[in-house]
Design a protein around this motif. Structure first.
Motif, PDB file in Angstrom:
ATOM      1  N   LYS A 321      33.525  10.902  17.381  1.00  0.00           N
ATOM      2  CA  LYS A 321      33.728   9.464  17.233  1.00  0.00           C
ATOM      3  C   LYS A 321      32.473   8.712  17.680  1.00  0.00           C
ATOM      4  CE  LYS A 321      38.703   9.896  18.073  1.00  0.00           C
ATOM      5  NZ  LYS A 321      39.830   9.546  18.979  1.00  0.00           N
ATOM      6  N   SER A 420      34.170  -1.833   9.328  1.00  0.00           N
ATOM      7  CA  SER A 420      34.852  -0.988  10.307  1.00  0.00           C
ATOM      8  C   SER A 420      34.017  -0.832  11.573  1.00  0.00           C
ATOM      9  CB  SER A 420      35.143   0.386   9.699  1.00  0.00           C
ATOM     10  OG  SER A 420      35.646   1.280  10.657  1.00  0.00           O
ATOM     11  N   TYR A 421      32.735  -0.546  11.427  1.00  0.00           N
ATOM     12  CA  TYR A 421      31.850  -0.418  12.584  1.00  0.00           C
ATOM     13  C   TYR A 421      31.768  -1.748  13.330  1.00  0.00           C
ATOM     14  CZ  TYR A 421      29.899   4.294  12.015  1.00  0.00           C
ATOM     15  OH  TYR A 421      29.720   5.652  11.981  1.00  0.00           O
ATOM     16  N   GLN A 423      33.924  -4.176  13.536  1.00  0.00           N
ATOM     17  CA  GLN A 423      35.146  -4.480  14.271  1.00  0.00           C
ATOM     18  C   GLN A 423      35.330  -3.534  15.461  1.00  0.00           C
ATOM     19  OE1 GLN A 423      38.745  -5.532  12.384  1.00  0.00           O
ATOM     20  NE2 GLN A 423      37.792  -6.257  10.502  1.00  0.00           N
ATOM     21  N   GLN A 424      34.997  -2.257  15.281  1.00  0.00           N
ATOM     22  CA  GLN A 424      35.098  -1.326  16.408  1.00  0.00           C
ATOM     23  C   GLN A 424      34.210  -1.770  17.567  1.00  0.00           C
ATOM     24  OE1 GLN A 424      35.010   3.053  15.557  1.00  0.00           O
ATOM     25  NE2 GLN A 424      34.830   2.360  13.434  1.00  0.00           N
ATOM     26  N   LYS A 427      35.606  -4.912  19.242  1.00  0.00           N
ATOM     27  CA  LYS A 427      36.776  -4.552  20.044  1.00  0.00           C
ATOM     28  C   LYS A 427      36.344  -3.958  21.383  1.00  0.00           C
ATOM     29  CE  LYS A 427      41.030  -1.752  19.810  1.00  0.00           C
ATOM     30  NZ  LYS A 427      40.761  -0.799  20.904  1.00  0.00           N
TER      31      LYS A 427
END
Length: 463
Positions: A321, A420-421, A423-424, A427
């Motif tokens: 991950k 996606s990156y 938002q990750q 977060k």
């Protein structure tokens, strides 16, 4: 035999340059011997490529935007670990483990890092770069520890550039039988640096300092072995960040963040490499688990996790991950905050002061390598313009473009992955209370300020 103790050895400005990392000429016999008994991490990353902030990260388990020591702590720079942060030596005070430190610190204030025994060699410069003085300090620590369970931090000044008022004649005398002669004509040149005689000479000096660091590793392990304390000790060898060259140290490029990490466990057969993605937030949980510190005594809300399972299964897929980088300052004048998420192939970067060029640390600005960049305009893989100027957002394919020349942030086929990156990373920044989220709010990326956010119910960022 179970682990009873932990030895943490920290280098200063060391990239993965050693025989065990495939370097064809580095003379690192002690590091390579340790690697044959260890798990070698090929994709380990400091969270910030700056000395003080990185060391505080290692000992708090928190990103620098959380622990508060955003940059250098000495002199006029003056950054300090926040009083609310619980550090490793503070945790160990309520356990049977004795904590000791020998060598460089570069974290502050002292009261936040209450080692039971400390032999600091940050000053004078002569002591900082003397392996003999550091060996004496390690002996003092081991004598003070006696037969007790311990955590021992040993930190060398090498392979950092010497500079300053250090007496080169002393170095010549001490290392006359250790220094390896490196040939400028055969020294490997990183492709992001121009190939000039000055750069080759600069790199030869850096390789000599790596060999001096290797000598420190050998002396440290020998000291523990002579005290019969090595056979039940988990050994962790790493660097605070990458090499002291433009486009590495104090920059978001991979050469600044990718660091050596070698872990030897007395109960687990070594000799393996792992492609697991890890960062320095994982070091503190690893140490606490190895020392069997009860979970209720661990600092709260640590973003990392113990690396001990990787030693059992170096190929575990769950460790692929993305990991995060978070950098704000080097010296007080080197303000260039960025946050990044680095996956197995792609890297997303959010530059929070992209309007200004990257300010170089003093030792890099004055270096022969940067003078060569000024005179040549850089190399084919990285121009001076690319080194100093960064887009607001970057997205790079590290397999196809390892030197991050082509920003794919507007590639229509990658927008789903980029989002996606994005938002990750946001977060993670919210969960770790990044004050720099105020920049995102003021630039219109967040619907409301972070301190008013409901982290569970907010569903989507405004783009």
């Amino acid at each position: 035999m179970p682990v009873n103790n932990v030895l943490l050895m920290i280098a200063d400005d060391w990239s993965p340059i050693a025989g065990c990392y495939g370097d064809p000429i580095a003379h690192t016999p002690h590091i390579d011997k340790l690697a044959r008994q260890s798990t070698v991490f090929d994709r380990a990353f400091c969270t910030t490529p700056s000395c003080a902030a990185s060391r505080a990260n290692i000992l708090t388990g928190q990103y620098s935007h959380t622990h508060g020591q955003y940059g250098h702590c000495q002199g006029i720079h003056g950054f300090r670990t926040l009083p609310s942060m619980k550090t490793l030596p503070e945790v160990l005070r309520s356990t049977p483990v004795t904590s000791a430190l020998a060598g460089k610190t570069h974290f502050a204030p002292d009261e936040s890092y209450p080692f039971d025994f400390r032999r600091e060699l940050m000053k004078p410069e002569l002591a900082k770069f003397s392996n003999q003085h550091l060996s004496d300090a390690i002996e003092d620590c081991l004598d003070a520890i006696g037969s007790k369970q311990f955590f021992l931090l040993t930190a060398s000044g090498y392979p950092h550039r010497i500079g300053g008022d250090f007496d080169p004649n002393f170095a010549t005398q001490e290392f006359s039988g250790i220094d390896k002669s490196y040939n400028p004509e055969t020294i490997p040149i990183p492709e992001y640096l121009p190939d000039t005689p000055a750069v080759r000479d600069d790199l030869c000096e850096y390789y000599r300092y790596i060999t001096r660091f290797d000598d420190f590793v050998g002396k440290t392990l020998s000291a523990l072995e002579q005290k019969d304390r090595l056979r039940d000790t988990l050994v962790i060898l790493l660097s605070d960040h990458g090499m002291p060259f433009p486009g590495a140290k104090a920059s978001s490029f991979e050469a600044g963040h990718n660091c050596p990490l070698i872990i030897s466990h007395p109960d687990i057969k070594g000799g393996s490499h792992t492609q697991s993605l890890v960062n320095w937030c994982d070091i503190l949980p690893t140490i606490l688990e190895a020392l069997r510190v009860p979970l209720e005594q661990w600092p709260e809300n640590m973003p990392g996790r113990s690396l001990l399972p990787i030693l059992e299964d170096p190929d575990a897929k769950e460790w692929l991950k993305p990991v995060a980088y978070s950098h704000s300052f080097h010296e007080i004048v080197n303000y260039f905050p960025y946050r990044a998420l680095r996956g197995p192939r792609y890297k997303y970067i959010r530059n929070l002061a992209y309007q200004s060029p990257l300010p170089l640390p003093t030792d890099l600005f004055d270096s022969p390598a940067y003078h060569a960049i000024l005179s040549t305009g850089g190399s084919a893989e990285r121009t001076q313009e690319r080194l100093l100027h960064h887009d607001r957002e970057g997205f790079y394919d590290l397999e196809e473009d390892p030197f991050e020349k082509r920003n794919l942030i507007n590639d229509p086929e990658l927008q789903g992955l980029i989002e996606s990156y994005r938002q990750q990373l946001t977060k993670l920044r919210r969960e770790t209370n990044d004050p720099w989220l105020e920049v995102d709010f003021q630039e219109g990326d967040l619907p409301q300020r972070h301190n008013n956010m409901d982290l569970e119910s907010e569903k989507r960022l405004i783009r």
